[in-house]
Design a protein around this motif. Structure first.
Motif, PDB file in Angstrom:
ATOM      1  N   GLY A 109       0.814  -1.200   0.000  1.00  0.00           N
ATOM      2  CA  GLY A 109       0.000   0.000   0.000  1.00  0.00           C
ATOM      3  C   GLY A 109       0.841   1.240   0.000  1.00  0.00           C
ATOM      4  N   PRO A 110       0.183   2.406   0.076  1.00  0.00           N
ATOM      5  CA  PRO A 110       0.915   3.680   0.066  1.00  0.00           C
ATOM      6  C   PRO A 110       1.769   3.847   1.314  1.00  0.00           C
ATOM      7  CG  PRO A 110      -1.414   4.045   0.567  1.00  0.00           C
ATOM      8  CD  PRO A 110      -1.282   2.612   0.177  1.00  0.00           C
ATOM      9  N   ALA A 111       2.743   4.756   1.241  1.00  0.00           N
ATOM     10  CA  ALA A 111       3.702   4.966   2.321  1.00  0.00           C
ATOM     11  C   ALA A 111       3.065   5.748   3.462  1.00  0.00           C
ATOM     12  CB  ALA A 111       4.932   5.677   1.789  1.00  0.00           C
ATOM     13  N   LYS A 112       2.248   5.060   4.212  1.00  0.00           N
ATOM     14  CA  LYS A 112       1.561   5.637   5.365  1.00  0.00           C
ATOM     15  C   LYS A 112       1.614   4.645   6.510  1.00  0.00           C
ATOM     16  CE  LYS A 112      -1.672   8.369   2.525  1.00  0.00           C
ATOM     17  NZ  LYS A 112      -1.187   9.691   2.943  1.00  0.00           N
ATOM     18  N   VAL A 113       1.293   5.116   7.713  1.00  0.00           N
ATOM     19  CA  VAL A 113       1.278   4.241   8.883  1.00  0.00           C
ATOM     20  C   VAL A 113      -0.142   4.174   9.425  1.00  0.00           C
ATOM     21  CG1 VAL A 113       2.107   3.881  11.228  1.00  0.00           C
ATOM     22  CG2 VAL A 113       3.678   4.752   9.490  1.00  0.00           C
ATOM     23  N   GLU A 114      -0.596   2.974   9.701  1.00  0.00           N
ATOM     24  CA  GLU A 114      -1.888   2.736  10.345  1.00  0.00           C
ATOM     25  C   GLU A 114      -1.647   2.266  11.772  1.00  0.00           C
ATOM     26  OE1 GLU A 114      -5.837  -0.151   9.866  1.00  0.00           O
ATOM     27  OE2 GLU A 114      -3.989  -0.554   8.745  1.00  0.00           O
ATOM     28  N   VAL A 115      -2.378   2.836  12.713  1.00  0.00           N
ATOM     29  CA  VAL A 115      -2.285   2.424  14.107  1.00  0.00           C
ATOM     30  C   VAL A 115      -3.620   1.820  14.513  1.00  0.00           C
ATOM     31  CG1 VAL A 115      -1.780   3.109  16.472  1.00  0.00           C
ATOM     32  CG2 VAL A 115      -0.686   4.313  14.564  1.00  0.00           C
ATOM     33  N   ILE A 116      -3.599   0.588  14.992  1.00  0.00           N
ATOM     34  CA  ILE A 116      -4.848  -0.058  15.397  1.00  0.00           C
ATOM     35  C   ILE A 116      -4.820  -0.396  16.882  1.00  0.00           C
ATOM     36  CG2 ILE A 116      -5.318  -0.941  13.092  1.00  0.00           C
ATOM     37  CD1 ILE A 116      -4.303  -3.628  13.925  1.00  0.00           C
ATOM     38  N   ALA A 117      -5.975  -0.347  17.492  1.00  0.00           N
ATOM     39  CA  ALA A 117      -6.109  -0.601  18.932  1.00  0.00           C
ATOM     40  C   ALA A 117      -6.113  -2.093  19.201  1.00  0.00           C
ATOM     41  CB  ALA A 117      -7.391   0.040  19.429  1.00  0.00           C
TER      42      ALA A 117
END
Length: 352
Positions: free
Chosen positions: A344-352
């Motif tokens: 995917g794109p160069a981003k960060v996802e933070v999940i609980a």
């Protein structure tokens, strides 16, 4: 000359910021550097400024590459000896973060000579020397200036085999992310300035910030270790974004898996956060997706500036056990898997 005794000197009172919280905000830094990338570079320069890596790397021959880095900042603690130790540990970390072995250092010293006793300045230098001795390197020279604020750090040189350089830009989708040290140094430093840090919290802060990231020089020998960096002034999210952008893929963090130093969450909930945390978020928050249930306190923890923070390793799933075993053998009991790299794109996802 200030005639106050050493015990009455509060180093942090001389500076407007401390430790890696002194860094120029990432958005401002990007504006400063945006027009500096057009100059020609020699083919021997293996790592330059193109991916915001931890150090420059220059190939000397088929067996050796030179690692060069520098880091310095204003006091994060009042104890001059500990300030020197922290600053030296932080500077040397960049060599380990490239997979290399440090070989020597030069001292960078800027001090308000009319305000600090010579004995206090001497203790700062002594602290730096003690860490260099622990790393097995000499301080072979340096430079001093009369400065408005106390500044101390090092230029550090190291060596690595050209085939074993570990950049921050070579992560692969499916890699697991391992963090070597718990987060929270910025929170503890904010609590210290507010007089709300107890002895145990101070001891934890000193222990973390003066622990050399020696596993880095062994990680470069391990199959499956694809990318390496250290987490410092831009916080975990900022430095993971550099990994993500360099590789051109995304990253995912599982918040419950992120290790924290003792009492850090409680102190952050009580308002002990740094201004640098908010500046960090303003600089790169647009490229971070916070999942449902991620609180503002957790956002602050993920952007918390880490002075002399831990190594961040992107490795193949099959290498995770070996990486964790290495960290634990080297005394990094808090090392933990915190997420993974994803397509995917160069981003960060933070999940609980």
């Amino acid at each position: 000359m200030n005639t106050l005794t050493d015990n009455h000197i509060k180093l942090t009172s001389f500076s407007h910021g401390g430790g890696c919280g002194c860094k120029i905000a990432p958005g401002v830094l990007a504006d400063i550097l945006k027009n500096t990338r057009g100059f020609p570079v020699p083919k021997e320069l293996m790592v330059g400024i193109e991916t915001a890596d931890d150090a420059a790397v220059y190939r000397l021959n088929d067996e050796q590459a030179l690692i060069a880095t520098t880091d310095f900042f204003m006091p994060i603690v009042d104890d001059p000896y500990q300030f020197g130790r922290i600053a030296a540990t932080n500077a040397i970390s960049d060599v380990y973060a490239m997979g290399g072995t440090p070989i020597m250092a030069l001292a960078l010293v800027g001090m308000p000579i009319d305000k600090l006793p010579v004995s206090v300045i001497g203790k700062i230098l002594e602290g730096g020397e003690s860490i260099c001795a622990e790393a097995g390197i000499p301080i072979a020279g340096g430079h001093t200036i009369d400065s408005v604020e106390p500044i101390y750090g090092l230029v550090v040189l190291g060596l690595v085999h050209p085939d074993k350089v570990r950049r921050n830009a070579d992560a692969k989708a499916g890699d697991k992310l391992v963090l070597g040290k718990p987060l929270g140094v910025g929170v503890l430093s904010a609590a210290l300035k507010k007089g709300r840090l107890d002895d145990a919290g101070y001891a934890a802060m000193i222990a973390s910030t003066t622990k050399l990231n020696k596993p880095g020089r062994f990680l470069s020998d391990m199959a499956g270790v694809n990318a390496l960096t250290d987490v410092t002034g831009f916080g975990l999210l900022g430095h993971l974004l550099e990994v993500s952008r360099g590789a051109g893929i995304g990253a995912r963090i599982h918040m419950p898996m992120v290790p924290l130093l003792p009492e850090v969450r409680r102190l952050a909930e009580a308002g002990c956060v740094t201004g640098a945390s908010a500046r960090n978020w303003a600089g790169y928050g647009k490229d971070v997706a916070l999942g449902t249930g991620i609180s503002s306190v957790e956002q602050a923890l993920l952007t918390d500036p880490q002075t002399s923070g831990g190594l961040l390793v992107s490795c193949a799933p099959g290498a995770v056990d070996a990486v964790l075993d290495l960290f634990r053998r080297e005394g990094f009991a808090g090392a933990a898997v915190i997420g993974e790299m994803v397509d995917g794109p160069a981003k960060v996802e933070v999940i609980a």
